[in-house]
Design an enzyme around this catalytic site. Structure first.
Site, PDB file in Angstrom:
ATOM      1  N   TYR A  53       0.836  -1.205   0.000  1.00  0.00           N
ATOM      2  CA  TYR A  53       0.000   0.000   0.000  1.00  0.00           C
ATOM      3  C   TYR A  53       0.869   1.252   0.000  1.00  0.00           C
ATOM      4  CZ  TYR A  53      -4.108  -2.870   1.104  1.00  0.00           C
ATOM      5  OH  TYR A  53      -5.124  -3.799   1.091  1.00  0.00           O
ATOM      6  N   SER A 216     -13.840  -4.168  -0.068  1.00  0.00           N
ATOM      7  CA  SER A 216     -14.701  -3.421  -1.001  1.00  0.00           C
ATOM      8  C   SER A 216     -16.180  -3.624  -0.692  1.00  0.00           C
ATOM      9  CB  SER A 216     -14.411  -3.807  -2.454  1.00  0.00           C
ATOM     10  OG  SER A 216     -14.973  -2.863  -3.355  1.00  0.00           O
ATOM     11  N   PRO A 217     -16.609  -3.352   0.539  1.00  0.00           N
ATOM     12  CA  PRO A 217     -18.011  -3.569   0.903  1.00  0.00           C
ATOM     13  C   PRO A 217     -18.985  -2.678   0.136  1.00  0.00           C
ATOM     14  CG  PRO A 217     -16.869  -2.352   2.622  1.00  0.00           C
ATOM     15  CD  PRO A 217     -15.818  -2.826   1.668  1.00  0.00           C
ATOM     16  N   LEU A 218     -18.505  -1.557  -0.392  1.00  0.00           N
ATOM     17  CA  LEU A 218     -19.363  -0.677  -1.195  1.00  0.00           C
ATOM     18  C   LEU A 218     -19.136  -0.883  -2.684  1.00  0.00           C
ATOM     19  CD1 LEU A 218     -19.256   2.693   0.807  1.00  0.00           C
ATOM     20  CD2 LEU A 218     -20.594   0.624   1.218  1.00  0.00           C
ATOM     21  N   GLY A 220     -16.529  -0.473  -4.724  1.00  0.00           N
ATOM     22  CA  GLY A 220     -15.930   0.668  -5.418  1.00  0.00           C
ATOM     23  C   GLY A 220     -16.808   1.898  -5.449  1.00  0.00           C
ATOM     24  N   GLY A 221     -17.717   2.029  -4.481  1.00  0.00           N
ATOM     25  CA  GLY A 221     -18.608   3.184  -4.419  1.00  0.00           C
ATOM     26  C   GLY A 221     -19.966   2.940  -5.034  1.00  0.00           C
ATOM     27  N   GLY A 224     -22.722   3.045  -2.526  1.00  0.00           N
ATOM     28  CA  GLY A 224     -22.635   4.156  -1.582  1.00  0.00           C
ATOM     29  C   GLY A 224     -23.451   5.375  -1.969  1.00  0.00           C
TER      30      GLY A 224
END
Length: 330
Positions: A53, A216-218, A220-221, A224
């Site tokens: 990262y 990545s629970p959303l 990639g947006g 959201g």
């Protein structure tokens, strides 16, 4: 804050995991430290990072930011369950890539863990995760390297990320045969819009007692509130959600999702996190806030109680494939 055991271990972790991938590339060090402090104050004790990262020429920068936060003292390290990862080559863009400086050979694991410990300014890592499968290194070698690190006190547990179900089984069967603990968690891509992990990965994790940590629970947006942001002129014009919304069926699916939650007066991103917390085997999703406001929103998801009616409606919009073999056979 709500806590749970990490898989079959005795380790207690928060039901949200603070992901740090944005620290460095998108969030500067002071802001990153502020987010870490706020998370710890809220009781969030599980912090996830990776040696790569920071990306490109700045690989390792994220671990350094976490390390300078630990160095401030105040019990920060003692209160944190720290997870990092090994696999990728740490050479920057354009740099010479030497053999044996990536993947899961014993020599690279030894090199990588020492470099991570230095950047993180700590003498041990709670959960050392294999960032990807290594098709060229046998698990006999991998487990031997992990045994040495555990004996040296440099790591406490080993875990996987992005492993298919059969590799989870292979790794833990070999570990069991030699009296080892084996993998204790699997970090996988899993959310309302991407449910393929339910076919093999999550059942394997449950069978072998691994905690499941969705990344990545959303998506990639996409989950959201992306269409609402688009109407307000706030949506990013690139990235996963932008390209996905070019497909009519995806846009219609997301619209149905946002319309449903608008009817219930709920925020899409918070519901996406709360849904994961209802799923069997899930320890807690990784949230990667770039700002304090995003962290506050993620924390609110812990208090949401989703009704059976709403859960059924979400399943209708995002049905998933279901478990194997029923997903592809009778």
């Amino acid at each position: 804050m709500k806590y749970t055991q990490l898989g079959r271990t005795g380790l207690k972790v928060s039901r949200l995991v603070l992901g740090t991938m944005n620290f460095g590339p998108q969030t500067d060090e002071p802001t990153s430290h502020g987010i870490l402090d706020a998370a710890l104050s809220a009781g969030l004790n599980f912090v996830d990072t990776a040696n790569v990262y920071g990306w490109g020429e700045n690989k390792g920068r994220t671990e350094e930011i976490v390390g300078t936060w630990f160095a401030q003292g105040g019990g920060r390290r003692d209160k944190t369950v720290l997870a990092t990862k090994v696999y990728g080559n740490m050479a920057g863009d354009g740099a010479t890539v030497w053999p044996n400086h990536d993947r899961l050979s014993a020599v690279n694991i030894r090199r990588a863990v020492d470099a991570s410990l230095k950047r993180l300014q700590t003498d041990y890592i709670d959960i050392y995760q294999f960032h990807h499968i290594d098709r060229h290194t046998p698990f006999e070698e991998i487990w031997q390297a992990i045994d040495v690190l555990v004996q040296q006190g440099k790591i406490l547990y080993a875990a996987s990320s992005n492993f298919p179900g059969y590799k989870i089984a292979q790794a833990n069967e070999l570990a069991k045969a030699h009296g080892r603990v084996g993998l204790v968690s699997e970090q996988c891509l899993y959310n309302l819009a991407e449910r393929r992990a339910e076919m093999e990965v999550i059942p394997a994790a449950q069978e072998y007692g691994l905690g499941v940590i969705p990344w990545s629970p959303l998506h990639g947006g996409l989950l959201g509130g992306v269409l609402k942001k688009e109407s307000e002129g706030k949506r990013r014009k690139d990235g996963r959600s932008a390209s996905a919304l070019e497909r009519t069926e995806v846009r219609e699916q997301v619209k149905a999702y946002e319309d449903l939650l608008d009817k219930h007066g709920l925020e899409p991103g918070e519901v996406a996190l709360a849904w994961l917390l209802t799923r069997p085997g899930v320890t807690g999703p990784i949230v990667g806030p770039r700002t304090q406001e995003q962290l506050d929103s993620a924390l609110r998801a812990l208090e949401l109680e989703l009704s059976e009616e709403l859960l059924a409606s979400l399943d209708e919009i995002f049905p998933g494939s279901g478990p194997s073999p029923e997903a592809f056979a009778w």
